[in-house]
Design a protein around this motif. Structure first.
Motif, mmCIF file in Angstrom:
data_model
loop_
_atom_site.group_PDB
_atom_site.id
_atom_site.type_symbol
_atom_site.label_atom_id
_atom_site.label_comp_id
_atom_site.label_asym_id
_atom_site.label_seq_id
_atom_site.Cartn_x
_atom_site.Cartn_y
_atom_site.Cartn_z
ATOM 1 N N LEU A 1 0.687 -1.182 -0.063
ATOM 2 C CA LEU A 1 0.125 0.110 -0.007
ATOM 3 C C LEU A 1 0.965 1.201 0.041
ATOM 4 C CD1 LEU A 1 -2.821 -1.003 2.526
ATOM 5 C CD2 LEU A 1 -3.257 -0.713 0.176
ATOM 6 N N LEU A 2 1.893 1.361 0.817
ATOM 7 C CA LEU A 2 2.772 2.597 0.915
ATOM 8 C C LEU A 2 3.703 2.861 0.154
ATOM 9 C CD1 LEU A 2 2.965 2.456 5.004
ATOM 10 C CD2 LEU A 2 1.498 3.647 3.634
ATOM 11 N N VAL A 3 4.178 1.740 -0.696
ATOM 12 C CA VAL A 3 5.130 1.613 -1.829
ATOM 13 C C VAL A 3 4.773 2.794 -3.015
ATOM 14 C CG1 VAL A 3 4.631 -0.078 -3.209
ATOM 15 C CG2 VAL A 3 6.955 0.379 -2.937
ATOM 16 N N TRP A 4 3.716 2.875 -2.988
ATOM 17 C CA TRP A 4 2.921 3.730 -4.028
ATOM 18 C C TRP A 4 3.422 5.083 -4.001
ATOM 19 C CZ3 TRP A 4 0.930 2.223 -8.595
ATOM 20 C CH2 TRP A 4 0.399 1.134 -8.763
ATOM 21 N N SER A 5 4.026 5.548 -2.684
ATOM 22 C CA SER A 5 4.241 6.757 -2.370
ATOM 23 C C SER A 5 5.772 7.128 -3.112
ATOM 24 C CB SER A 5 4.463 7.070 -1.029
ATOM 25 O OG SER A 5 3.142 7.027 -0.390
ATOM 26 N N ILE A 6 6.319 5.828 -3.447
ATOM 27 C CA ILE A 6 7.588 6.132 -3.893
ATOM 28 C C ILE A 6 7.344 6.505 -5.579
ATOM 29 C CG2 ILE A 6 9.660 4.654 -4.878
ATOM 30 C CD1 ILE A 6 9.664 5.226 -1.905
ATOM 31 N N VAL A 7 6.375 6.231 -6.425
ATOM 32 C CA VAL A 7 6.119 6.574 -7.634
ATOM 33 C C VAL A 7 6.394 7.869 -7.931
ATOM 34 C CG1 VAL A 7 4.395 6.480 -9.629
ATOM 35 C CG2 VAL A 7 4.475 4.613 -7.917
ATOM 36 N N PRO A 8 5.663 9.129 -7.374
ATOM 37 C CA PRO A 8 6.087 10.386 -7.514
ATOM 38 C C PRO A 8 7.278 10.665 -7.392
ATOM 39 C CG PRO A 8 4.465 10.289 -5.620
ATOM 40 C CD PRO A 8 4.599 8.827 -6.314
ATOM 41 N N ILE A 9 7.912 10.181 -6.510
ATOM 42 C CA ILE A 9 9.303 10.266 -5.887
ATOM 43 C C ILE A 9 10.338 10.163 -7.202
ATOM 44 C CG2 ILE A 9 11.444 10.375 -4.551
ATOM 45 C CD1 ILE A 9 9.268 9.932 -2.098
ATOM 46 N N ALA A 10 10.035 8.630 -7.606
ATOM 47 C CA ALA A 10 10.785 8.311 -8.748
ATOM 48 C C ALA A 10 10.544 8.942 -9.911
ATOM 49 C CB ALA A 10 10.258 6.467 -8.986
ATOM 50 N N LEU A 11 9.329 9.276 -10.201
ATOM 51 C CA LEU A 11 9.075 10.169 -11.499
ATOM 52 C C LEU A 11 10.033 11.499 -11.587
ATOM 53 C CD1 LEU A 11 7.623 10.447 -13.969
ATOM 54 C CD2 LEU A 11 5.563 11.342 -12.804
ATOM 55 N N ALA A 12 9.625 12.165 -10.343
ATOM 56 C CA ALA A 12 10.510 13.459 -10.414
ATOM 57 C C ALA A 12 11.882 13.348 -10.376
ATOM 58 C CB ALA A 12 9.990 14.056 -9.021
ATOM 59 N N ALA B 1 12.387 22.122 -7.932
ATOM 60 C CA ALA B 1 11.067 22.291 -8.031
ATOM 61 C C ALA B 1 10.271 20.968 -8.286
ATOM 62 C CB ALA B 1 10.689 23.277 -8.930
ATOM 63 N N LEU B 2 10.705 20.167 -9.298
ATOM 64 C CA LEU B 2 10.418 18.835 -9.606
ATOM 65 C C LEU B 2 10.663 17.823 -8.533
ATOM 66 C CD1 LEU B 2 11.915 18.482 -13.151
ATOM 67 C CD2 LEU B 2 9.366 18.375 -12.537
ATOM 68 N N ILE B 3 11.723 17.960 -8.019
ATOM 69 C CA ILE B 3 12.103 16.938 -6.496
ATOM 70 C C ILE B 3 11.283 17.125 -5.569
ATOM 71 C CG2 ILE B 3 13.798 16.219 -5.274
ATOM 72 C CD1 ILE B 3 15.605 16.354 -7.511
ATOM 73 N N VAL B 4 11.283 18.575 -5.048
ATOM 74 C CA VAL B 4 10.159 19.052 -3.945
ATOM 75 C C VAL B 4 8.889 18.787 -4.219
ATOM 76 C CG1 VAL B 4 9.449 21.052 -2.711
ATOM 77 C CG2 VAL B 4 11.823 20.687 -3.118
ATOM 78 N N GLY B 5 8.374 18.996 -5.569
ATOM 79 C CA GLY B 5 6.909 18.678 -5.803
ATOM 80 C C GLY B 5 6.646 17.106 -5.918
ATOM 81 N N GLY B 6 7.691 16.466 -6.123
ATOM 82 C CA GLY B 6 7.201 14.929 -6.279
ATOM 83 C C GLY B 6 7.379 14.443 -4.659
ATOM 84 N N HIS B 7 8.015 14.829 -3.967
ATOM 85 C CA HIS B 7 8.026 14.568 -2.412
ATOM 86 C C HIS B 7 6.712 15.071 -1.514
ATOM 87 C CE1 HIS B 7 12.436 13.533 -3.006
ATOM 88 N NE2 HIS B 7 12.273 12.987 -1.833
ATOM 89 N N ILE B 8 6.332 16.249 -2.017
ATOM 90 C CA ILE B 8 4.981 16.903 -1.618
ATOM 91 C C ILE B 8 3.671 16.002 -2.112
ATOM 92 C CG2 ILE B 8 3.358 18.506 -1.830
ATOM 93 C CD1 ILE B 8 5.816 20.540 -1.872
ATOM 94 N N LEU B 9 3.781 15.442 -3.143
ATOM 95 C CA LEU B 9 2.881 14.568 -3.669
ATOM 96 C C LEU B 9 2.853 13.281 -2.895
ATOM 97 C CD1 LEU B 9 0.244 14.214 -5.558
ATOM 98 C CD2 LEU B 9 1.956 13.621 -7.491
ATOM 99 N N ALA B 10 4.053 12.554 -2.835
ATOM 100 C CA ALA B 10 4.085 11.386 -2.131
ATOM 101 C C ALA B 10 3.780 11.663 -0.702
ATOM 102 C CB ALA B 10 5.751 11.085 -2.107
#
Length: 324
Positions: free
Chosen positions: A177-188, A247-256
């Motif tokens: 369930l929680l590994v989905w939070s890695i997706v926005p970080i990996a994409l960013a 901005a990309l990396i911070v945004g990915g972490h915020i979304l995660a």
């Protein structure tokens, strides 16, 4: 399998192999992978292999949850916030979780191996690089170690959070369930890391698009397009590149973090249901009160406005995940 058996074999080709940009070697690798995928489709079927084994299809299906388009049960397309479909994503198997962690660790190591810290750690002078051939051993060890370290940290974090929260959910389900939070970080990380390559090599791609076989064609009028490598050079370019990547990396972490918080509320509801079933009324009442307070705080963030794409345009709220 979720793409895990294939990706670790192709990842070192880019990061460790001495000449990954060599056209002949690249053609052999791409052709060999195409043939392997074709044979495995014959063995497991198109749907079976693409859904579970072909790592590009698996990865892009995960990234598709960032699409602003959604399809409801009636088959109608609708607009939604990018990443909204991550909220109700089902738990992933351990192989898919490992695949996501490998996707993040590989690009992280790609950045690490270019630093003076990594070269000094391996006793190499940055001004006297021996070449990629001499670094195959250390590069391979570093790539494996980075994945194992990230997997260890992720697993320990899941176990620690499970113990602190008193959750009764098994480790396999929680990690899925929680590994989905890695997706926005990996994409960013991937976008930020390869941004400069896209800006420069993308110009060469436009040139090759008009003359793919080097026969003097100019199919789309871009065969003689001047390539400007200096687009990523200089103080001004460094300033806007750094800010865009940050901005990309911070945004990915915020979304995660937002996705992880919403999923935490759902897991909290599951724990409350377990307490009620076990007869722990006092604890269940306390959990329900805390959960309702948090749910009220996040409700306006989870009900994401959606516009139906059809004969009529209308607004409707996106349904919250089960357990909210």
């Amino acid at each position: 399998m979720a793409g895990f058996p294939v990706f670790p074999r192709l990842c070192p080709f880019e990061l460790i192999y001495p000449a990954p940009d060599d056209p002949s070697k690249l053609a052999i690798a791409a052709g060999g992978y195409w043939l392997l995928s074709f044979l495995l489709m014959l063995v497991f079927g198109y749907e079976g292999w693409c859904r579970r084994g072909e790592f590009l299809s698996v990865f892009f299906s995960m990234l598709a949850r960032f699409s602003p388009l959604d399809r409801d049960a009636a088959g109608r397309l609708s607009l939604c916030w990018p990443g909204a479909k991550l909220l109700d994503a089902p738990p992933l198997p351990l192989s898919a979780a490992a695949f996501l962690l490998l996707a993040l660790s590989s690009v992280s190591f790609d950045g690490l191996m270019r630093t003076f810290f990594w070269l000094g750690l391996n006793g190499m002078n940055p001004l006297e690089l021996p070449g990629r051939t001499a670094m195959i051993g250390t590069g391979s060890a570093g790539l494996v170690a980075t994945f194992l370290l990230l997997a260890l940290l992720f697993g320990v974090s899941i176990l620690a959070g499970r113990w602190i929260a008193g959750s009764s959910l098994p480790f396999r389900q929680l990690s899925g369930l929680l590994v989905w939070s890695i997706v926005p970080i990996a994409l960013a990380y991937h976008i930020a890391h390869y941004l400069t390559d896209v800006l420069v090599n993308g110009q060469y791609a436009l040139v090759a698009l008009s003359d793919p076989f080097a026969l003097g064609w100019d199919l789309f009028g871009t065969a003689h397009l001047p390539v400007t490598a200096g687009i990523v050079a200089g103080a001004d370019a460094a300033w806007w590149l750094w800010n865009m990547q940050a901005a990309l990396i911070v945004g990915g972490h915020i979304l995660a973090g937002a996705r992880r918080s919403c999923r935490g509320l759902t897991i909290g509801a599951c724990n409350v249901a377990g307490d009620i079933a076990a007869g722990s009324a006092d604890r269940a009442d306390g959990c329900l009160y805390a959960f309702r307070s948090l749910a009220a705080r996040y409700a306006h963030r989870r009900l994401m406005p959606t516009v139906i794409l059809g004969d009529r345009w209308s607004a409707r709220p996106r349904a919250a995940p089960v357990g909210a």
